[in-house]
Design a protein around this motif. Structure first.
Motif, PDB file in Angstrom:
ATOM      1  N   ASP A 221     -13.792   0.223  10.098  1.00  0.00           N
ATOM      2  CA  ASP A 221     -13.108  -0.105   8.788  1.00  0.00           C
ATOM      3  C   ASP A 221     -13.929  -1.123   7.818  1.00  0.00           C
ATOM      4  OD1 ASP A 221     -11.568  -0.366   6.534  1.00  0.00           O
ATOM      5  OD2 ASP A 221      -9.804  -0.587   7.588  1.00  0.00           O
ATOM      6  N   PRO A 222     -14.780  -0.961   6.990  1.00  0.00           N
ATOM      7  CA  PRO A 222     -15.492  -1.726   6.277  1.00  0.00           C
ATOM      8  C   PRO A 222     -14.759  -2.654   5.233  1.00  0.00           C
ATOM      9  CG  PRO A 222     -15.817   0.452   5.086  1.00  0.00           C
ATOM     10  CD  PRO A 222     -15.087   0.527   6.415  1.00  0.00           C
ATOM     11  N   VAL A 223     -13.354  -2.218   5.042  1.00  0.00           N
ATOM     12  CA  VAL A 223     -12.488  -3.003   4.015  1.00  0.00           C
ATOM     13  C   VAL A 223     -11.637  -3.824   5.014  1.00  0.00           C
ATOM     14  CG1 VAL A 223     -11.092  -2.726   2.190  1.00  0.00           C
ATOM     15  CG2 VAL A 223     -12.808  -0.897   2.493  1.00  0.00           C
ATOM     16  N   SER A 224     -11.601  -4.976   4.655  1.00  0.00           N
ATOM     17  CA  SER A 224     -10.641  -6.042   5.324  1.00  0.00           C
ATOM     18  C   SER A 224      -9.136  -5.679   4.783  1.00  0.00           C
ATOM     19  CB  SER A 224     -10.933  -7.319   4.622  1.00  0.00           C
ATOM     20  OG  SER A 224      -9.950  -8.215   5.134  1.00  0.00           O
ATOM     21  N   PRO A 225      -8.183  -5.782   5.516  1.00  0.00           N
ATOM     22  CA  PRO A 225      -6.884  -5.408   5.077  1.00  0.00           C
ATOM     23  C   PRO A 225      -6.338  -6.328   4.093  1.00  0.00           C
ATOM     24  CG  PRO A 225      -7.015  -5.385   7.789  1.00  0.00           C
ATOM     25  CD  PRO A 225      -8.431  -5.836   7.060  1.00  0.00           C
ATOM     26  N   SER A 226      -6.941  -7.497   3.926  1.00  0.00           N
ATOM     27  CA  SER A 226      -6.348  -8.238   2.821  1.00  0.00           C
ATOM     28  C   SER A 226      -6.506  -7.543   1.463  1.00  0.00           C
ATOM     29  CB  SER A 226      -7.035  -9.680   2.734  1.00  0.00           C
ATOM     30  OG  SER A 226      -8.647  -9.736   2.587  1.00  0.00           O
ATOM     31  N   PHE A 227      -7.499  -6.667   1.295  1.00  0.00           N
ATOM     32  CA  PHE A 227      -7.718  -6.065   0.002  1.00  0.00           C
ATOM     33  C   PHE A 227      -6.367  -5.337  -0.405  1.00  0.00           C
ATOM     34  CE2 PHE A 227     -12.243  -7.034   0.822  1.00  0.00           C
ATOM     35  CZ  PHE A 227     -12.520  -7.450  -0.391  1.00  0.00           C
ATOM     36  N   LYS A 228      -5.734  -4.795   0.531  1.00  0.00           N
ATOM     37  CA  LYS A 228      -4.610  -4.032   0.232  1.00  0.00           C
ATOM     38  C   LYS A 228      -3.314  -4.857  -0.409  1.00  0.00           C
ATOM     39  CE  LYS A 228      -5.332  -0.382   3.702  1.00  0.00           C
ATOM     40  NZ  LYS A 228      -4.941   0.122   4.954  1.00  0.00           N
ATOM     41  N   ASN A 229      -3.672  -6.209  -0.145  1.00  0.00           N
ATOM     42  CA  ASN A 229      -2.541  -7.194  -0.559  1.00  0.00           C
ATOM     43  C   ASN A 229      -3.245  -7.602  -1.918  1.00  0.00           C
ATOM     44  OD1 ASN A 229      -0.286  -8.664  -0.731  1.00  0.00           O
ATOM     45  ND2 ASN A 229      -1.490 -10.459   0.363  1.00  0.00           N
ATOM     46  N   ASN A 230      -3.075  -6.545  -2.906  1.00  0.00           N
ATOM     47  CA  ASN A 230      -3.614  -6.856  -4.175  1.00  0.00           C
ATOM     48  C   ASN A 230      -2.713  -6.824  -5.328  1.00  0.00           C
ATOM     49  OD1 ASN A 230      -2.888  -4.308  -4.333  1.00  0.00           O
ATOM     50  ND2 ASN A 230      -4.959  -3.697  -4.635  1.00  0.00           N
ATOM     51  N   GLY A 231      -1.422  -6.861  -5.044  1.00  0.00           N
ATOM     52  CA  GLY A 231      -0.244  -6.998  -6.401  1.00  0.00           C
ATOM     53  C   GLY A 231       0.036  -5.808  -6.711  1.00  0.00           C
ATOM     54  N   ARG A 232      -0.730  -4.545  -6.624  1.00  0.00           N
ATOM     55  CA  ARG A 232      -0.594  -3.355  -7.139  1.00  0.00           C
ATOM     56  C   ARG A 232      -0.476  -2.372  -6.062  1.00  0.00           C
ATOM     57  NH1 ARG A 232      -4.780  -0.051  -7.330  1.00  0.00           N
ATOM     58  NH2 ARG A 232      -6.951  -0.846  -7.048  1.00  0.00           N
ATOM     59  N   VAL A 233      -0.043  -1.010  -6.454  1.00  0.00           N
ATOM     60  CA  VAL A 233      -0.202   0.194  -5.665  1.00  0.00           C
ATOM     61  C   VAL A 233      -1.570   0.276  -5.089  1.00  0.00           C
ATOM     62  CG1 VAL A 233       0.100   2.594  -5.580  1.00  0.00           C
ATOM     63  CG2 VAL A 233       1.699   1.115  -6.860  1.00  0.00           C
ATOM     64  N   PHE A 234      -1.547   0.597  -3.854  1.00  0.00           N
ATOM     65  CA  PHE A 234      -3.032   1.064  -3.188  1.00  0.00           C
ATOM     66  C   PHE A 234      -2.977   2.458  -2.998  1.00  0.00           C
ATOM     67  CE2 PHE A 234      -6.106   1.058   0.205  1.00  0.00           C
ATOM     68  CZ  PHE A 234      -6.836   0.051  -0.163  1.00  0.00           C
ATOM     69  N   HIS A 235      -3.940   3.008  -3.754  1.00  0.00           N
ATOM     70  CA  HIS A 235      -3.672   4.509  -3.936  1.00  0.00           C
ATOM     71  C   HIS A 235      -4.650   5.180  -2.892  1.00  0.00           C
ATOM     72  CE1 HIS A 235      -2.203   4.377  -8.020  1.00  0.00           C
ATOM     73  NE2 HIS A 235      -3.154   3.549  -8.368  1.00  0.00           N
ATOM     74  N   GLU A 236      -3.892   6.184  -2.304  1.00  0.00           N
ATOM     75  CA  GLU A 236      -4.689   7.056  -1.203  1.00  0.00           C
ATOM     76  C   GLU A 236      -4.771   8.377  -1.576  1.00  0.00           C
ATOM     77  OE1 GLU A 236      -3.740   6.218   2.752  1.00  0.00           O
ATOM     78  OE2 GLU A 236      -2.856   4.423   2.260  1.00  0.00           O
ATOM     79  N   ILE A 237      -5.932   9.007  -1.349  1.00  0.00           N
ATOM     80  CA  ILE A 237      -6.181  10.446  -1.707  1.00  0.00           C
ATOM     81  C   ILE A 237      -5.565  11.384  -0.704  1.00  0.00           C
ATOM     82  CG2 ILE A 237      -8.300  12.129  -1.919  1.00  0.00           C
ATOM     83  CD1 ILE A 237     -10.014   9.986  -2.897  1.00  0.00           C
ATOM     84  N   GLY A 238      -5.672  10.694   0.696  1.00  0.00           N
ATOM     85  CA  GLY A 238      -5.086  11.744   1.756  1.00  0.00           C
ATOM     86  C   GLY A 238      -6.058  12.090   2.312  1.00  0.00           C
TER      87      GLY A 238
END
Length: 388
Positions: A221-238
């Motif tokens: 996973d190239p994206v640190s989980p902390s990026f999901k804690n961004n104060g907004r909705v974390f969009h997912e395509i599915g």
């Protein structure tokens, strides 16, 4: 007139949208006892009501020529529920879908069943699932030579077992296999370690390409989980797409690392006939990556001389399937006509309702030889298929 028209096309990336019994129908008793339910797996969530709707629609088409004709006329409608698209889970219908598309060859991969076992911490479950998947994929594609089943070989079990699973998977009807782009265990050997040379030699022996595909990456996973804690909705395509905008932006990170390691660690040098296909990682990264691997080699030139530029090695050994909508013409201008190959991603909606149209919107400056290379010749070379 087929969708392909006068084009000769090898479709390098298509999928099944499996019913819940897909693995179990061909699994051994021991495998059935180990493999979790497709409907209960969490990594790629599907909705049971959509599956049931697709099954109902399929059953309604049986014996109803008018309804079948309606679905055939709407084969490019990617707004339909995945299970509802023609040939999503039935091999006879899939053969008819290929008739309508006019593809000469179509590589076929799983969607949901892969995730029944891939993330399980129990190695016995992962092995049982991989073996059942290879058998099920071979069974699905066995009656139509145009369909080439892509199975899965978990290299993390070590080279000896990987070789055994390749041989068994081929006997079970697979054409070739996807592999992880990295070892998920930090203490494990890189798949570019010389210990794995017999595995790559096995691909060469059988004249089949190595497949890399999004989400088959050792849980990298190239994206640190902390990026999901961004104060907004974390969009997912599915489905199997990475989560969030930065997830999609970094979709090719794992395959870039893997392919770079294959070059720098000398795997292609030791196996000059080995070929690798990158699927569903897009292609926009490719021009910069080719420049970067050459730049990196130059940085280390006093410590390690290369017989040729890494980009030259890459262009000889690697094929990349772009996303519909990417500026394919521009990428070809940067990297040459020999690396990109056509992929529909059918019946996944990401493939769009008109992949040919979307690709060719950006290929207006490409001559016929370049178009032929993209649609057919580049993969024909990989698959040892004659053009005539």
């Amino acid at each position: 007139m087929t969708y392909a028209g006068t084009r000769r096309i090898i479709d390098v990336d298509s999928h099944l949208i499996e019913l819940e019994n897909f693995l179990l129908d061909t699994a051994s008793a021991d495998e059935k006892a180990k493999i979790p339910s497709m409907l209960d797996q969490k990594p790629v969530i599907q909705k049971r009501e959509r599956l049931e709707l697709g099954r109902e629609q399929f059953l309604a088409r049986q014996g109803d020529a008018a309804l079948t004709a309606e679905y055939e006329a709407q084969i490019l409608d990617n707004t339909k529920v995945g299970w509802g698209r023609l040939g999503a889970f039935d091999p006879v219908e899939r053969a008819r879908a290929i008739d309508l598309f006019g593809y000469e060859v179509q590589l076929v991969l799983a969607t949901f069943t892969f995730h029944q076992f891939y993330h399980d911490p129990d190695a016995a479950v992962r092995e049982a699932g991989a073996r059942a998947l290879n058998r099920a994929m071979g069974n699905f594609c066995k009656d139509d030579r145009r369909m080439r089943a892509v199975g899965y070989v978990p290299l993390g079990f070590g080279p000896d077992k990987a070789i055994e699973m390749i041989e068994q998977g081929l006997a079970d009807g697979c054409y070739t296999f996807a592999v992880d782009t990295n070892e998920g265990n930090d203490a494990g050997r890189s798949f570019t370690h010389p210990d794995f040379d017999p595995v790559w030699a096995k691909f060469v022996e059988h004249r089949i390409p190595v497949v890399t595909h999004v989400a088959i990456n050792g849980h990298y996973d190239p994206v640190s989980p902390s990026f999901k804690n961004n104060g907004r909705v974390f969009h997912e395509i599915g489905d199997d797409a990475p989560a969030g905008e930065i997830g999609v932006m970094t979709i090719a990170n794992s395959v870039q690392l893997f392919l770079g390691a294959m070059i720098y660690d000398g795997v292609f040098e030791r196996h000059p006939a080995l070929r690798v296909i990158s699927m569903e990682h897009g292609c926009l990264w490719l021009p910069g990556w080719l420049k970067m691997i050459d730049f990196t080699a130059n940085v280390f030139k006093r410590l390690r001389p290369f017989a040729e530029l890494p980009s030259v090695t890459a262009k000889r050994h690697i094929k990349v399937a772009p996303f519909a909508g990417e500026p394919v013409g521009w990428v070809i201008e940067q990297v040459g006509p020999g690396m990109l190959v056509y992929a529909s991603d059918y019946p996944h909606p990401e493939g769009s309702g008109d992949p040919i149209g979307k690709f060719e919107e950006t290929m207006t400056d490409c001559d016929q030889a370049t178009l032929d290379a993209f649609y057919f010749d580049n993969m024909a070379e990989v698959m040892n298929l004659a053009r005539a």
